[in-house]
Design a protein around this motif. Structure first.
Motif, mmCIF file in Angstrom:
data_model
loop_
_atom_site.group_PDB
_atom_site.id
_atom_site.type_symbol
_atom_site.label_atom_id
_atom_site.label_comp_id
_atom_site.label_asym_id
_atom_site.label_seq_id
_atom_site.Cartn_x
_atom_site.Cartn_y
_atom_site.Cartn_z
ATOM 1 N N ALA A 1 -1.086 -10.111 -13.702
ATOM 2 C CA ALA A 1 -1.000 -11.462 -13.033
ATOM 3 C C ALA A 1 -0.384 -11.611 -11.862
ATOM 4 C CB ALA A 1 -0.679 -12.506 -13.696
ATOM 5 N N SER A 2 0.578 -10.224 -11.731
ATOM 6 C CA SER A 2 1.533 -10.230 -10.763
ATOM 7 C C SER A 2 0.975 -9.666 -9.353
ATOM 8 C CB SER A 2 2.716 -9.390 -11.134
ATOM 9 O OG SER A 2 1.940 -7.864 -11.383
ATOM 10 N N LEU A 3 -0.235 -8.930 -9.365
ATOM 11 C CA LEU A 3 -0.990 -8.644 -8.237
ATOM 12 C C LEU A 3 -1.170 -9.720 -7.204
ATOM 13 C CD1 LEU A 3 -1.658 -6.018 -6.723
ATOM 14 C CD2 LEU A 3 -3.994 -6.191 -8.144
ATOM 15 N N LYS A 4 -0.565 -9.793 -5.955
ATOM 16 C CA LYS A 4 -1.114 -10.580 -4.898
ATOM 17 C C LYS A 4 -1.967 -10.223 -3.808
ATOM 18 C CE LYS A 4 3.602 -12.601 -5.805
ATOM 19 N NZ LYS A 4 4.051 -11.612 -6.660
ATOM 20 N N VAL A 5 -1.848 -8.774 -3.708
ATOM 21 C CA VAL A 5 -2.334 -8.151 -2.336
ATOM 22 C C VAL A 5 -2.994 -7.007 -2.636
ATOM 23 C CG1 VAL A 5 -0.063 -7.541 -1.504
ATOM 24 C CG2 VAL A 5 -2.123 -7.996 0.014
ATOM 25 N N VAL A 6 -4.040 -6.603 -2.100
ATOM 26 C CA VAL A 6 -4.440 -5.060 -1.909
ATOM 27 C C VAL A 6 -4.485 -4.928 -0.323
ATOM 28 C CG1 VAL A 6 -6.232 -3.220 -2.396
ATOM 29 C CG2 VAL A 6 -5.704 -5.129 -4.038
ATOM 30 N N SER A 7 -3.943 -3.965 0.119
ATOM 31 C CA SER A 7 -3.712 -3.608 1.623
ATOM 32 C C SER A 7 -4.570 -2.168 1.651
ATOM 33 C CB SER A 7 -2.573 -3.844 2.057
ATOM 34 O OG SER A 7 -2.402 -3.321 3.363
ATOM 35 N N ASN A 8 -5.797 -2.390 2.165
ATOM 36 C CA ASN A 8 -6.574 -1.205 2.583
ATOM 37 C C ASN A 8 -5.994 -0.250 3.801
ATOM 38 O OD1 ASN A 8 -8.475 0.433 0.754
ATOM 39 N ND2 ASN A 8 -9.916 -0.034 2.212
ATOM 40 N N MET A 9 -5.835 0.629 3.993
ATOM 41 C CA MET A 9 -5.676 1.430 5.143
ATOM 42 C C MET A 9 -6.892 1.840 5.746
ATOM 43 S SD MET A 9 -2.720 4.098 6.257
ATOM 44 C CE MET A 9 -3.687 5.557 6.984
ATOM 45 N N ALA A 10 -7.620 1.044 6.247
ATOM 46 C CA ALA A 10 -8.963 1.207 6.752
ATOM 47 C C ALA A 10 -9.499 -0.077 7.296
ATOM 48 C CB ALA A 10 -9.794 1.826 5.587
ATOM 49 N N VAL A 11 -10.419 -0.026 8.195
ATOM 50 C CA VAL A 11 -11.038 -1.146 8.592
ATOM 51 C C VAL A 11 -12.242 -1.509 7.614
ATOM 52 C CG1 VAL A 11 -12.936 0.110 10.173
ATOM 53 C CG2 VAL A 11 -12.382 -2.439 10.537
ATOM 54 N N GLY A 12 -12.758 -0.355 7.280
ATOM 55 C CA GLY A 12 -13.860 -0.595 5.885
ATOM 56 C C GLY A 12 -13.311 -1.155 4.835
ATOM 57 N N TYR A 13 -13.976 -1.460 3.947
ATOM 58 C CA TYR A 13 -13.392 -1.961 2.513
ATOM 59 C C TYR A 13 -14.505 -1.970 1.377
ATOM 60 C CZ TYR A 13 -14.904 -6.370 4.413
ATOM 61 O OH TYR A 13 -15.622 -7.288 5.082
ATOM 62 N N ASN A 14 -15.495 -1.108 1.649
ATOM 63 C CA ASN A 14 -16.490 -1.164 0.605
ATOM 64 C C ASN A 14 -15.979 -0.307 -0.649
ATOM 65 O OD1 ASN A 14 -16.623 1.080 2.959
ATOM 66 N ND2 ASN A 14 -17.715 2.182 1.227
ATOM 67 N N ASN A 15 -14.833 0.126 -0.763
ATOM 68 C CA ASN A 15 -14.132 1.008 -1.857
ATOM 69 C C ASN A 15 -13.631 -0.345 -2.721
ATOM 70 O OD1 ASN A 15 -12.543 0.534 0.231
ATOM 71 N ND2 ASN A 15 -10.965 1.456 -1.021
ATOM 72 N N ILE A 16 -13.574 -1.446 -2.258
ATOM 73 C CA ILE A 16 -12.928 -2.646 -2.908
ATOM 74 C C ILE A 16 -13.915 -3.646 -3.339
ATOM 75 C CG2 ILE A 16 -11.216 -4.420 -2.751
ATOM 76 C CD1 ILE A 16 -9.859 -2.736 -0.674
ATOM 77 N N GLY B 1 -7.754 -14.548 -7.045
ATOM 78 C CA GLY B 1 -6.726 -15.073 -5.920
ATOM 79 C C GLY B 1 -5.877 -13.767 -5.318
ATOM 80 N N ILE B 2 -6.349 -12.802 -5.255
ATOM 81 C CA ILE B 2 -5.721 -11.520 -4.633
ATOM 82 C C ILE B 2 -6.121 -11.266 -3.564
ATOM 83 C CG2 ILE B 2 -5.354 -9.088 -4.692
ATOM 84 C CD1 ILE B 2 -6.104 -9.419 -7.785
ATOM 85 N N ALA B 3 -5.416 -11.346 -2.410
ATOM 86 C CA ALA B 3 -5.744 -11.380 -0.833
ATOM 87 C C ALA B 3 -5.974 -9.790 -0.623
ATOM 88 C CB ALA B 3 -4.473 -11.819 -0.165
ATOM 89 N N ILE B 4 -7.151 -9.427 0.127
ATOM 90 C CA ILE B 4 -7.356 -8.183 0.712
ATOM 91 C C ILE B 4 -7.194 -7.959 2.147
ATOM 92 C CG2 ILE B 4 -9.260 -6.422 0.927
ATOM 93 C CD1 ILE B 4 -8.929 -7.030 -2.089
ATOM 94 N N GLY B 5 -6.406 -6.967 2.532
ATOM 95 C CA GLY B 5 -6.185 -6.553 4.021
ATOM 96 C C GLY B 5 -6.847 -5.461 4.522
ATOM 97 N N ASN B 6 -7.403 -5.445 5.672
ATOM 98 C CA ASN B 6 -7.733 -4.357 6.051
ATOM 99 C C ASN B 6 -7.393 -3.976 7.726
ATOM 100 O OD1 ASN B 6 -9.313 -6.219 7.611
ATOM 101 N ND2 ASN B 6 -11.039 -5.029 7.731
ATOM 102 N N THR B 7 -7.580 -3.113 8.401
ATOM 103 C CA THR B 7 -7.182 -2.598 9.824
ATOM 104 C C THR B 7 -7.958 -2.465 10.691
ATOM 105 O OG1 THR B 7 -7.246 -0.425 9.243
ATOM 106 C CG2 THR B 7 -5.125 -1.368 8.463
ATOM 107 N N PRO B 8 -8.583 -3.660 11.196
ATOM 108 C CA PRO B 8 -9.604 -3.697 12.248
ATOM 109 C C PRO B 8 -8.883 -3.554 13.453
ATOM 110 C CG PRO B 8 -9.201 -5.777 11.622
ATOM 111 C CD PRO B 8 -8.334 -5.019 10.759
ATOM 112 N N GLY B 9 -9.703 -2.863 14.658
ATOM 113 C CA GLY B 9 -9.283 -2.798 16.067
ATOM 114 C C GLY B 9 -8.398 -1.542 16.427
ATOM 115 N N VAL B 10 -7.504 -1.287 15.532
ATOM 116 C CA VAL B 10 -6.544 -0.226 16.127
ATOM 117 C C VAL B 10 -7.193 1.146 15.995
ATOM 118 C CG1 VAL B 10 -4.248 -1.134 15.498
ATOM 119 C CG2 VAL B 10 -5.637 -0.079 13.572
#
Ligand code: DGY
Length: 321
Positions: free
Chosen positions: A67-82, A91-100
């Motif tokens: 229950a502690s897990l709040k966020v998965v931050s993927n170092m990629a623009v694609g997130y098909n691994n998630i 309720g876990i947030a997912i982040g990615n890295t578009p644009g850069v």
């Protein structure tokens, strides 16, 4: 107490120290990704997970983290691994890295297009093998770009950046995206086209769509038969967008002209894959965003997503679908 995070690979020092100012960090610095069982072990009780495209992040990982897990931050623009749906259900947030990574990936696409059109890899191998004896009018003759047609499948940030670069080489651009309007197409000086038109008219077909159930094997045996017999397929998106067995058959039988692949299915491509024996095929190891500057920007962006997630802030770049 600082929030706990697990980072699945060594990242740019600037990003690591940004995270370390806020979090207690456990870092996997192996050359290979952490095996799934180790990943599950190391995420137990963490608040945040900093992941890569090589990590399968699914319900088992969320379950292991607890229950502690709040966020998965993927170092990629694609997130098909998630598994985004399973994350959202918890309720876990997912982040990615578009644009850069847009410019780096578009640059690499042009590099592959040029390399395939002008037979650069064959030329390098020819010289290294000691076969260069003379200049000859037909020696490794390739294809002109000026006046040729490039079909871009997937006209998001990267597809547009590819169009911009390709226009400088005199390529006519056909573009497909389900949401592309005539107004947008005019703004980018491209002609909107269906996938069928792109396949039948383009001399170069470049793939820039995300991997989804709809785009898996988008380029299958049927699509390949629609391509010109000298057309070159370029893939810098995701390997499974192309049916690789069908691609091999089309190349082997001379039904298309060549392929340049930054991404394969599976990755890594096995050493004995028959595609590697074809002279008109270029395969490189998923290098689209691989510049030092871009990888640092991706790591910093992913660090910001991670920090926001573990401190209860909205992610600067959240995956919302
Ligand atoms: C991405 O960001 O999705 C690339 O494929 C990895 O750089």
């Amino acid at each position: 107490m600082m929030p706990k995070v697990f980072i699945t690979r060594a990242i740019a020092p600037s990003a690591l120290s940004r995270i370390e100012t806020v979090c207690e960090v456990d870092l996997w610095d192996g050359e290979m990704p952490p095996p799934y069982s180790i990943l599950c072990d190391r995420v137990r009780g963490v608040d945040g997970l900093f992941s890569m495209i090589t990590d399968r992040i699914d319900a088992g990982v969320y379950e292991a983290a607890g229950a502690s897990l709040k966020v998965v931050s993927n170092m990629a623009v694609g997130y098909n691994n998630i598994d985004v749906a399973a994350a959202q259900a918890r309720g876990i947030a997912i982040g990615n890295t578009p644009g850069v990574l847009t410019d780096a990936t578009a640059d690499l696409t042009l590099a592959l297009l040029l390399a395939a059109a002008r037979r650069i890899v064959e030329g390098v191998e020819y010289v290294r093998a000691g076969e260069w004896r003379t200049w000859h009018p037909n020696l490794l003759a390739g294809r002109d770009l000026n006046g040729a047609t490039l079909g871009i499948v997937g006209f998001g940030r990267i597809g547009r950046a590819v169009a911009h670069r390709a226009q400088a080489f005199g390529l006519r651009i056909l573009a497909y995206s389900p949401s592309l309007t005539d107004e947008e197409a005019a703004r980018f000086s491209v002609t909107p086209a269906s996938i069928e038109t792109i396949l039948s008219e383009a001399d170069f077909v470049s793939l820039h769509c995300p991997l989804t159930p709809e785009t898996r094997h988008l380029i299958d045996a049927q699509a390949l038969t629609q391509m010109k017999d000298d057309a070159i397929l370029i893939n810098t998106s995701r390997g499974p967008v192309v049916d690789q067995a069908a691609l091999y058959a089309a190349l082997k039988e001379g039904r298309i002209g060549g392929a340049a692949l930054d991404v394969t299915d599976p990755e890594p491509m096995p050493d004995d894959d028959p595609l590697l024996l074809l002279p008109n095929v270029i395969v490189i190891p998923h290098l689209g965003s691989a510049t030092t500057q871009t990888r640092e920007k991706m790591a910093l962006m992913a660090a910001d997503n991670l920090i926001a997630g573990v401190t209860g802030q909205p992610l600067p770049n959240a995956v919302t679908t």
